[in-house]
Write an enzyme that holds these catalytic residues in place. Sequence first.
Site, mmCIF file in Angstrom:
data_model
loop_
_atom_site.group_PDB
_atom_site.id
_atom_site.type_symbol
_atom_site.label_atom_id
_atom_site.label_comp_id
_atom_site.label_asym_id
_atom_site.label_seq_id
_atom_site.Cartn_x
_atom_site.Cartn_y
_atom_site.Cartn_z
ATOM 1 N N TYR A 320 -36.884 25.111 55.343
ATOM 2 C CA TYR A 320 -36.621 26.184 54.390
ATOM 3 C C TYR A 320 -37.420 25.943 53.113
ATOM 4 C CZ TYR A 320 -33.521 22.524 52.662
ATOM 5 O OH TYR A 320 -33.021 21.325 52.230
ATOM 6 N N GLY A 334 -30.792 14.606 47.006
ATOM 7 C CA GLY A 334 -30.788 16.052 47.069
ATOM 8 C C GLY A 334 -29.493 16.773 47.313
ATOM 9 N N HIS A 338 -24.465 24.498 44.146
ATOM 10 C CA HIS A 338 -25.378 25.598 43.834
ATOM 11 C C HIS A 338 -24.909 26.906 44.454
ATOM 12 C CE1 HIS A 338 -27.279 25.863 47.849
ATOM 13 N NE2 HIS A 338 -27.295 24.538 47.869
ATOM 14 N N HIS A 354 -27.031 22.325 54.399
ATOM 15 C CA HIS A 354 -27.850 21.163 54.749
ATOM 16 C C HIS A 354 -27.376 19.896 54.030
ATOM 17 C CE1 HIS A 354 -30.531 24.428 56.056
ATOM 18 N NE2 HIS A 354 -31.085 23.529 56.850
ATOM 19 N N CYS A 356 -25.523 20.226 50.780
ATOM 20 C CA CYS A 356 -25.049 20.606 49.455
ATOM 21 C C CYS A 356 -23.674 21.251 49.536
ATOM 22 C CB CYS A 356 -26.030 21.580 48.801
ATOM 23 S SG CYS A 356 -27.637 20.846 48.411
ATOM 24 N N ASN A 358 -22.030 24.557 48.769
ATOM 25 C CA ASN A 358 -22.364 25.966 48.533
ATOM 26 C C ASN A 358 -21.229 26.696 47.835
ATOM 27 O OD1 ASN A 358 -24.292 26.843 51.559
ATOM 28 N ND2 ASN A 358 -24.682 25.375 49.937
#
Length: 434
Positions: A320, A334, A338, A354, A356, A358
């Site tokens: 992505y 990472g 967000h 992946h 994070c 969300n």
Amino acid sequence: MHSDARPTLSSGRTTRRSLMLAAGVAVLAGCTSDPGKKPQASSSGPASSPSPSVPAATAQITAPAEGTANVPTAMEVAVTVANATKTEVVFADPGGEVVEAVPHQVEGAWIPARQLKYDTRYEARVTVTGSDGRTATTTASFTTMKKPGSLAKVTSVVNDGQTVGVAMPFIINFGVDVAKDQRAAVQRRLTVVSDPPQEGTWNWFNGKEVHFRPKDYWQPGTKLSLRAALGGLPIGGKWHTERDLTINATVGRKFLMEVENKTHQLTVTQDGQVVRTMPVSNGRPANPSASGHFMIMIKNEWEWFDSSTFGVPSDSKNGYRLKVYWPQRLTWDGEYLHSAPWSVGDQGKRNVSHGCTNLSPANAEWLWKQTLIGDPVIIRNTEEHVKWGNGWTDWDVSWDEYVKGSAVPYQPPAPPSASTSTSASASAAPSASS
């Protein structure tokens, strides 16, 4: 998700308030001290004869010796005093410029309140006052070294004047590795002062990075001051540190974010009261989010998230490259909080990211506008746990484990004295210093 963004580093100026903790011993921020406890040494004084009932105050400079050359600008003067109620130490250059000294964390030693000049002759002057009001002064001259050719940068993650979250450590970065046998000397030149006083200590994350955190989260509203008296200090091999650092900061309200993977919910509390609960989607089984104690490290209104930065081509099946809004970094590899409009239907129900956490666009924006750098984030019950040092993991170990990272043996702070307005520190010592 991943990004290469790193925090901005800066320095600033500071004032001292109540003594906090530090590297290994409590220090008093000032240019005078209480009487020493060592045997009296020779000193000079007024011509008047001493009172037979009141011993005269005396002082002796034991280092540097008179005429010593090539002294680091981050020098220390060792002083032995006797029968003194007050001790004052200053350094004067031939032009008459005077630099005050402050007590070092090493008993009986004093250091300049600001870095001395290179290749300059100074006179160290120690003046003691006895209980009868009489003074005595002793001096020693020395010359500082020429400016070294290899100076290592010294930077602070906390900016001068910044308001930070209750979990925020002071973080000092060095341009090169500090040799292991020099880390205790470096740590003893680092002083943190908190108002109100709170126990804390330093922890060497690695040779280039040392952190200072309190035993418990900072109290909201705490005033913090850091002095890194490092300019010209040897740190191993050919390297000396570039400069002193002084940073003042303020701790904001207590704002805590807790993510429960079992329920796919993020709960926000402020000063102990729940203010919002939001559905989230964490990392899918193939890319699980890490559990652990994190902090908000970096905030941007948006960032490009590109899977190729961690080895997955952006044009591949699992790749992505997205413009992501309201990202707040939690780890170096990472993980973020967000906005993820593409997973709103999954948030609160299942994990599809992946790695994070969300949030919906509205919740992500709201959260981003509330947080401070250093606000704590706790993620629970995911398939893996964050690795030490993958971000600011200061709170992911117990206090007993954290103090093991100090280069100076840790000593709990002494109880505050009723006779002084300053408080003890803790770190390998107390609440404010090295």
